[in-house]
Scaffold this active site. Structure first.
Site, mmCIF file in Angstrom:
data_model
loop_
_atom_site.group_PDB
_atom_site.id
_atom_site.type_symbol
_atom_site.label_atom_id
_atom_site.label_comp_id
_atom_site.label_asym_id
_atom_site.label_seq_id
_atom_site.Cartn_x
_atom_site.Cartn_y
_atom_site.Cartn_z
ATOM 1 N N HIS A 16 -11.196 20.599 -25.542
ATOM 2 C CA HIS A 16 -12.615 20.192 -25.522
ATOM 3 C C HIS A 16 -13.516 21.366 -25.881
ATOM 4 O O HIS A 16 -13.660 22.309 -25.104
ATOM 5 C CB HIS A 16 -12.997 19.652 -24.138
ATOM 6 C CG HIS A 16 -14.360 19.039 -24.110
ATOM 7 N ND1 HIS A 16 -14.566 17.682 -23.921
ATOM 8 C CD2 HIS A 16 -15.589 19.569 -24.278
ATOM 9 C CE1 HIS A 16 -15.855 17.425 -23.971
ATOM 10 N NE2 HIS A 16 -16.508 18.564 -24.176
ATOM 11 N N HIS A 25 -17.198 22.633 -28.516
ATOM 12 C CA HIS A 25 -18.329 22.250 -29.383
ATOM 13 C C HIS A 25 -18.513 23.348 -30.420
ATOM 14 O O HIS A 25 -19.292 24.279 -30.229
ATOM 15 C CB HIS A 25 -19.605 22.071 -28.553
ATOM 16 C CG HIS A 25 -19.523 20.896 -27.630
ATOM 17 N ND1 HIS A 25 -20.013 19.652 -27.956
ATOM 18 C CD2 HIS A 25 -18.970 20.775 -26.405
ATOM 19 C CE1 HIS A 25 -19.774 18.806 -26.962
ATOM 20 N NE2 HIS A 25 -19.136 19.472 -25.999
ATOM 21 N N GLN A 68 -24.261 12.710 -29.571
ATOM 22 C CA GLN A 68 -24.796 13.457 -28.419
ATOM 23 C C GLN A 68 -26.034 12.804 -27.795
ATOM 24 O O GLN A 68 -26.228 12.822 -26.581
ATOM 25 C CB GLN A 68 -25.130 14.882 -28.891
ATOM 26 C CG GLN A 68 -25.977 15.718 -27.969
ATOM 27 C CD GLN A 68 -25.146 16.499 -26.966
ATOM 28 O OE1 GLN A 68 -24.488 17.453 -27.310
ATOM 29 N NE2 GLN A 68 -25.203 16.069 -25.725
ATOM 30 N N HIS A 77 -17.275 12.107 -23.711
ATOM 31 C CA HIS A 77 -17.971 12.745 -22.604
ATOM 32 C C HIS A 77 -18.275 11.603 -21.637
ATOM 33 O O HIS A 77 -18.973 10.652 -22.003
ATOM 34 C CB HIS A 77 -19.276 13.370 -23.066
ATOM 35 C CG HIS A 77 -19.099 14.653 -23.806
ATOM 36 N ND1 HIS A 77 -18.471 14.734 -25.015
ATOM 37 C CD2 HIS A 77 -19.478 15.924 -23.482
ATOM 38 C CE1 HIS A 77 -18.458 16.003 -25.414
ATOM 39 N NE2 HIS A 77 -19.057 16.745 -24.514
ATOM 40 N N GLU A 101 -20.608 12.878 -17.018
ATOM 41 C CA GLU A 101 -20.881 14.306 -16.778
ATOM 42 C C GLU A 101 -22.214 14.395 -16.044
ATOM 43 O O GLU A 101 -23.246 14.761 -16.604
ATOM 44 C CB GLU A 101 -20.923 15.096 -18.095
ATOM 45 C CG GLU A 101 -20.981 16.609 -17.845
ATOM 46 C CD GLU A 101 -21.062 17.428 -19.124
ATOM 47 O OE1 GLU A 101 -21.181 16.836 -20.209
ATOM 48 O OE2 GLU A 101 -21.028 18.670 -19.022
ATOM 49 N N ASP A 133 -15.023 23.993 -23.616
ATOM 50 C CA ASP A 133 -16.309 23.305 -23.791
ATOM 51 C C ASP A 133 -17.321 24.122 -24.606
ATOM 52 O O ASP A 133 -17.763 23.703 -25.652
ATOM 53 C CB ASP A 133 -16.895 22.891 -22.434
ATOM 54 C CG ASP A 133 -17.923 21.763 -22.551
ATOM 55 O OD1 ASP A 133 -18.119 21.226 -23.656
ATOM 56 O OD2 ASP A 133 -18.532 21.410 -21.518
HETATM 57 FE FE FE2 Z 1 -18.647 18.846 -23.957
#
Ligand code: FE2
Length: 427
Positions: free
Chosen positions: A57, A59, A153, A211, A214, A310
């Site tokens: 995971h 970005h 997102q 996701h 979260e 992440d």
């Molecule tokens: Fe993430």
């Protein structure tokens, strides 16, 4: 027979001693004693040889952008998302590629040779990142497997352009379907987003990694819908829920129903300990929640868990080094996985367990596997975590790509000027 590389006197993660022979980019033999000629013979002197680290995971479209255009003042997930919204219009494909390649240099020098990266697919600005990461996936393919997740997102339903951009990204060759149900406007929209995105994955024969939940809100229960759609659409073993932090705050009775449902759907979980220990609990006074999902309980139910990094130097996290041993170290502490078996399991969660979640072909140290591996200055996986051990050698595609130092100056990669990565220093 002559091999390309012969590694002598290694210790495998299960404690067995072995020599490892490499030929033609594959592991040709693993045996307690291999007596043969090789292009290069390296005495590992009893140090740990592991298959490479795997980050399930990340970005990569946002990495190494810390401080652009400003710093996250509150430290919350929501300000991070808002800040990313300010940065997106300023992105250029060139800058995304440069930052991502610099990160890949860091990763390769750390023996991190497979990364699943989400890429924002909410709007036209974000598509700059999609084009950039697709180019990077191709540029690094000889030494890093980069798996890209289409990630709306700003919300699959909440953002008016997310549907079009996400579908276009998948058409362009993005590998996995993502989502963010807890960021939709309502719980109902969140559930609907899970359903629609899983249907798209089923139609296209793709994996899913969302996701999911979260948040510190114990009523955020989209993971239930994700497990349900996984079963309904026959996606068992191909779906992961990332973060799942609301499970930390959920009622125990409800969790006792949820965990078996997740196991039944063969849903994988990807907690991100470094990030969620810092992002979650920001609305609490004391006691302050730690924001990591229920890792030991998941493992007891047979749910596959991989720890993710992440973020590194981006709107959500101001630290990070591409070292998955940092991730395992933090995960071990926050999940209180301190027995010898549990500590070793934390190493698996940044190597073999994450590789299984990504569905990597030829991963491992058995004969016939890809000749990708890392030699660590440690006797065993637990010591590797304790020391965040130095990488002695990194082998990718049957070639030694780094030796002696865990930083980019150790790298030997074609077409990668070393000055590039050095420009990205911690501010
Ligand atoms: Fe993430």
């Amino acid at each position: 027979m002559t091999f390309d590389i012969l590694l002598k006197n290694g210790t495998l993660p299960d404690g067995a001693r072995a020599d490892i022979a490499i030929a033609g980019g594959r592991i040709a033999a693993v045996d307690p004693l291999i007596d043969a000629e090789a292009g290069e013979t390296i005495d590992i002197s009893g140090n740990l040889v592991s298959p490479p680290f795997v980050d399930p995971h990340f970005h990569m479209d946002a990495t190494l952008s810390y401080g652009l255009p400003r710093i996250n003042a509150s430290g919350t997930l929501l300000e991070g998302i808002a800040l990313w919204g300010e940065l997106k219009p300023l992105l250029t494909e060139e800058a995304v590629v440069e930052r991502a390649l610099a990160y890949c240099d860091w990763a390769a020098s750390m023996g991190l040779l497979a990364i699943r990266s989400h890429v924002d697919t909410s709007d036209e600005h974000a598509m700059t990142g999609v084009r950039g990461l697709l180019a990077v996936r191709d540029r690094v393919k000889d030494y890093i497997t980069l798996q890209i997740v289409a990630f709306p997102q700003d919300g699959w339903l909440r953002s008016p352009t997310a549907r079009d951009c996400t579908l276009r990204a998948l058409d362009m060759g993005v590998d996995v379907v993502g989502g963010i149900p807890h960021f939709e406007r309502t719980m109902a929209d969140g559930r609907r987003s899970v359903t629609e995105l899983c249907e798209i994955a089923a139609e296209r024969g793709l994996m899913v990694d969302m996701h999911c939940d979260e948040t510190d809100d114990p009523m955020s229960r989209h993971v239930e819908q994700l497990a349900y759609e996984t079963q309904r659409l026959g996606l068992q073993g191909r779906v992961a829920g990332s973060h799942l932090t609301s499970m930390h705050s959920m009622d125990n009775y409800y969790v006792s129903k949820l965990l078996p449902l997740m196991a039944e759907a063969q849903l994988a979980a990807i907690p991100n300990p470094l990030i969620n220990i810092t992002l979650q609990g920001r609305h609490d006074t004391y006691p302050k929640r730690r924001g990591l999902t229920r890792v030991p309980e998941m493992l007891k139910h047979g749910i596959r868990v991989g720890f993710g990094q992440d973020c590194v130097l981006d709107p959500w996290y101001s630290l990070g080094t591409a070292d998955m041993l940092d991730v395992a170290f933090m995960g071990l502490h926050v999940a209180q996985m301190t027995s010898p078996a549990d500590m070793a399991r934390c190493f698996d969660m940044v190597t073999s367990e994450s590789a299984a979640i990504l569905g990597l072909e030829g991963y491992g140290l058995a004969r016939g596997c890809k000749a990708d591996l890392v030699v660590l200055d440690a006797a065993n996986p637990v010591e590797a975590i304790r020391l965040r051990a130095r990488r002695l050698f990194v082998v990718a595609g049957g070639r030694v790509i780094a030796r002696g130092r865990a930083d980019v100056s150790a790298l030997d990669l074609p077409d990668r000027p070393r000055e590039v990565a050095r420009r990205f220093k911690t501010p």
